[in-house]
Design an enzyme around this catalytic site. Structure first.
Site, PDB file in Angstrom:
ATOM      1  N   LYS A 126      29.222 -32.465  20.201  1.00 43.93           N
ATOM      2  CA  LYS A 126      29.403 -31.523  19.396  1.00 43.93           C
ATOM      3  C   LYS A 126      27.846 -30.278  18.981  1.00 43.93           C
ATOM      4  CE  LYS A 126      32.996 -28.915  19.457  1.00 43.93           C
ATOM      5  NZ  LYS A 126      34.799 -29.370  19.449  1.00 43.93           N
ATOM      6  N   ASP A 166      35.873 -24.369  22.656  1.00 44.03           N
ATOM      7  CA  ASP A 166      35.867 -24.569  21.498  1.00 44.03           C
ATOM      8  C   ASP A 166      36.731 -23.496  20.580  1.00 44.03           C
ATOM      9  OD1 ASP A 166      36.278 -26.914  19.498  1.00 44.03           O
ATOM     10  OD2 ASP A 166      35.468 -25.472  18.238  1.00 44.03           O
TER      11      ASP A 166
HETATM   12  P1  NDP Z   1      40.068 -19.853  19.944  1.00 44.58           P
HETATM   13  O1  NDP Z   1      38.932 -19.457  19.497  1.00 44.58           O
HETATM   14  O2  NDP Z   1      41.038 -20.198  21.293  1.00 44.58           O
HETATM   15  O3  NDP Z   1      41.089 -19.864  18.087  1.00 44.58           O
HETATM   16  C1  NDP Z   1      41.066 -20.372  16.957  1.00 44.58           C
HETATM   17  C2  NDP Z   1      41.655 -19.939  15.877  1.00 44.58           C
HETATM   18  O4  NDP Z   1      41.475 -20.262  14.771  1.00 44.58           O
HETATM   19  C3  NDP Z   1      41.969 -17.987  15.930  1.00 44.58           C
HETATM   20  O5  NDP Z   1      43.202 -17.788  15.659  1.00 44.58           O
HETATM   21  C4  NDP Z   1      40.902 -18.204  14.806  1.00 44.58           C
HETATM   22  O6  NDP Z   1      41.039 -16.695  14.410  1.00 44.58           O
HETATM   23  C5  NDP Z   1      41.867 -18.653  14.013  1.00 44.58           C
HETATM   24  N1  NDP Z   1      40.692 -19.605  13.260  1.00 44.58           N
HETATM   25  C6  NDP Z   1      39.624 -20.030  13.524  1.00 44.58           C
HETATM   26  N2  NDP Z   1      38.134 -20.298  12.195  1.00 44.58           N
HETATM   27  C7  NDP Z   1      39.434 -19.628  11.271  1.00 44.58           C
HETATM   28  C8  NDP Z   1      39.173 -19.567  10.326  1.00 44.58           C
HETATM   29  N3  NDP Z   1      37.834 -19.895   8.694  1.00 44.58           N
HETATM   30  N4  NDP Z   1      40.242 -19.292   9.415  1.00 44.58           N
HETATM   31  C9  NDP Z   1      40.877 -18.706   9.953  1.00 44.58           C
HETATM   32  N5  NDP Z   1      41.539 -19.112  11.182  1.00 44.58           N
HETATM   33  C10 NDP Z   1      40.073 -19.520  11.699  1.00 44.58           C
HETATM   34  O7  NDP Z   1      39.944 -21.783  19.526  1.00 44.58           O
HETATM   35  P2  NDP Z   1      40.713 -23.596  19.528  1.00 44.58           P
HETATM   36  O8  NDP Z   1      42.992 -22.806  19.503  1.00 44.58           O
HETATM   37  O9  NDP Z   1      40.275 -23.581  20.901  1.00 44.58           O
HETATM   38  O10 NDP Z   1      39.879 -24.054  18.472  1.00 44.58           O
HETATM   39  C11 NDP Z   1      41.339 -24.520  17.796  1.00 44.58           C
HETATM   40  C12 NDP Z   1      40.690 -25.999  17.285  1.00 44.58           C
HETATM   41  O11 NDP Z   1      41.662 -26.737  17.853  1.00 44.58           O
HETATM   42  C13 NDP Z   1      39.187 -26.074  15.987  1.00 44.58           C
HETATM   43  O12 NDP Z   1      39.434 -26.975  15.379  1.00 44.58           O
HETATM   44  C14 NDP Z   1      38.692 -26.552  17.490  1.00 44.58           C
HETATM   45  O13 NDP Z   1      37.951 -27.531  17.638  1.00 44.58           O
HETATM   46  C15 NDP Z   1      40.210 -27.724  17.566  1.00 44.58           C
HETATM   47  N6  NDP Z   1      39.866 -28.392  19.385  1.00 44.58           N
HETATM   48  C16 NDP Z   1      40.002 -27.542  20.506  1.00 44.58           C
HETATM   49  C17 NDP Z   1      39.803 -27.895  21.256  1.00 44.58           C
HETATM   50  C18 NDP Z   1      40.614 -26.858  22.681  1.00 44.58           C
HETATM   51  O14 NDP Z   1      40.145 -27.690  24.182  1.00 44.58           O
HETATM   52  N7  NDP Z   1      39.895 -25.767  22.725  1.00 44.58           N
HETATM   53  C19 NDP Z   1      40.178 -29.370  21.547  1.00 44.58           C
HETATM   54  C20 NDP Z   1      40.281 -30.234  20.958  1.00 44.58           C
HETATM   55  C21 NDP Z   1      40.020 -29.439  19.117  1.00 44.58           C
HETATM   56  P3  NDP Z   1      40.645 -15.574  14.554  1.00 44.58           P
HETATM   57  O15 NDP Z   1      40.869 -15.553  15.913  1.00 44.58           O
HETATM   58  O16 NDP Z   1      41.097 -14.836  13.081  1.00 44.58           O
HETATM   59  O17 NDP Z   1      38.984 -16.020  13.930  1.00 44.58           O
END
Ligand code: NDP
Length: 449
Positions: A126, A166
């Site tokens: 990571k 991510d």
């Molecule tokens: P994005 O950046 O596309 O979206 C993240 C979302 O989560 C946004 O809506 C964001 O809101 C919200 N968010 C982020 N940080 C916080 C926080 N501290 N408190 C509340 N809301 C928060 O990321 P992904 O969708 O790619 O990833 C989301 C999760 O999935 C992560 O845990 C990631 O590690 C996991 N994941 C992702 C993969 C992928 O293929 N993308 C694969 C496997 C796991 P805001 O816009 O307000 O920041």
């Protein structure tokens, strides 16, 4: 508790005192593999636990860049190459102000097990930076990505370490990172990064893969308990890549998604969320979820005020936490149970606190654990790598079918291992047991390295 396990947990705490997320992830995995340690007393002599909890390499570097005002900004970059037992290091890059060594190590550690569950040849890693992409111009994002890659390039390669996206790293960032890598290396090495756009070597269905995969996994879990998505209400935290495509697939499976969120608050629409509008706000305008109200003034927006996200107060059959780590607390779990929740599917990494997970399991709620349920993203990244190696591509349907097959296999392996080790129906333990079994066997085979 098994003596060997107890000793290693204590040593890990002493060695990593300021890394709560990392310690949380280690404890969660190691305590559930106790039945394997009981059957394999030789693992102590082979230092299996000590080796699996120590990253092979942790790289920390300076990322200087110039903002639009001409000022020099310095961020910190990370890459934790945790484990290469079963393939090149593989795992995403996160750009978020909360990024630190503990979060990088917890995510890298989780990734080892997740990648093992996919059945594909990929190790665990990571990386990322405390850089905050929010409010930055395209040019600032590009300059940051170029500076980040100018250091990272020397540590990665398509057979060495393959980063992906991510939180805060989507197709735009991957494009800038790839462009800089290609320029420095003077070679097109398609497989060095995944999550690329289709025009230069990306895989169809990669964007959708984590969210779709999550729904495939939860569908299998529900099916094993004679249930389904059909007619169920679903709440999904986040409105990023994972959340949006989990919503899309859940709707396709006959569910009604009634709430989504971002870090500021959540929207509730009893008629069912208009996903096209969420895509427009988040994927095109990069705006806030509250803007949903501009079209639907009868929807309800609740601002986040404390530690507990308001989205878990909403009555739902299925909850899919798809935002970030520790976003579903014990308080939230109690609220969900009080409201009759049936199943939780973890789309984000470690979104439920340990206390929340324990409580949910104790109350008989079905829990699909992140390292299994969100493995569809990395699995499809591995499919992207294989297409790059073949210099060929699969159609959307071909990739989706492969993804679906992989998620069914992952679910079955969690289920079978939970049954084998006497905890049937506990897919959290099942996932850890299945992955650890495979990794420990590979460690024994490869000697002391
Ligand atoms: P994005 O950046 O596309 O979206 C993240 C979302 O989560 C946004 O809506 C964001 O809101 C919200 N968010 C982020 N940080 C916080 C926080 N501290 N408190 C509340 N809301 C928060 O990321 P992904 O969708 O790619 O990833 C989301 C999760 O999935 C992560 O845990 C990631 O590690 C996991 N994941 C992702 C993969 C992928 O293929 N993308 C694969 C496997 C796991 P805001 O816009 O307000 O920041």
């Amino acid at each position: 508790m098994n003596k060997y396990l107890k000793r290693v947990l204590e040593e890990t705490e002493t060695k990593n005192p300021h890394e709560p997320e990392f310690l949380q992830a280690v404890k969660e995995v190691l305590t559930s593999v106790e039945p394997i340690l009981e059957r394999h007393s030789e693992y102590e002599k082979l230092a299996i636990l000590e080796r699996i909890t120590e990253p092979e390499r942790t790289i920390i570097f300076r990322v200087p860049w110039i903002n639009d005002k001409g000022e020099i900004v310095v961020n910190r970059g990370y890459r934790v190459q945790f484990n290469s037992l079963i393939g090149p290091y593989k795992g995403g890059l996160r750009f978020h102000p909360s990024v630190n060594q503990s979060i990088m190590k917890f995510l890298g550690f989780e990734q080892i097990f997740k990648n093992a569950l996919t059945g594909l040849p990929i190790g665990g890693a990571k990386g990322g930076s405390d850089f905050d992409p929010k409010g930055k111009s395209d040019n600032e994002i590009m300059r940051f990505c170029q500076s980040f890659m100018t250091e990272l390039y020397r540590h990665i390669g398509q057979d060495v370490d393959v980063p992906a996206g991510d939180i805060g790293v989507g197709a735009r960032e991957i494009g800038y990172l790839f462009g800089q890598y290609k320029r420095i290396r003077n070679a097109y090495e398609g497989g060095v990064l995944t999550g690329k756009a289709i025009s230069y070597g990306g895989s169809l269905a990669r964007k959708e893969a984590t969210g779709y995969g999550l729904v495939f996994y939860v569908r299998e879990m529900l099916k094993a308990h004679k249930n389904s998505f059909k007619g169920k209400t679903v709440t999904i935290s986040g409105s990023g890549n994972v959340a949006i495509y989990a919503a899309e697939k859940a709707i396709e499976n006959g569910a009604k998604v009634v709430a989504m969120s971002d870090s500021n608050g959540c929207i509730y629409d009893s008629k069912g969320i208009d996903l096209d509008l969420v895509k427009q706000i988040k994927e095109v305008e990069r705006g806030r979820i509250s803007e949903y109200l501009r079209k639907y003034d009868d929807a309800i927006y609740t601002q986040r005020t404390g530690d507990d996200s308001p989205i878990w107060e909403i009555k739902t059959d299925i909850a899919l936490p798809c935002a970030t780590q520790n976003e579903l607390t014990l308080n939230s779990a109690k609220k969900l149970v009080e409201n009759g929740v049936l199943a939780i599917g973890e789309g984000a990494n470690m979104p439920c606190t340990q206390e929340a997970t324990d409580y949910l399991l104790e109350k008989g709620v079905l829990v699909a654990p992140a390292k299994a349920a969100n493995a569809g993203g990395v699995a499809t990244s591995a499919i992207e790598m294989s297409q790059n190696s073949m210099r060929f591509y699969y159609t959307f349907e071909e990739v989706e079918n492969k993804l679906e097959r992989i998620m069914i296999n992952i679910f079955n392996s969690c289920k079978d291992n939970a049954e084998k080790y006497g905890c049937a129906g506990n897919y959290v333990a099942g996932a850890n047991l299945a992955a650890f079994d495979k990794l420990a066997e590979a460690m024994v085979a490869q000697g002391v390295v």
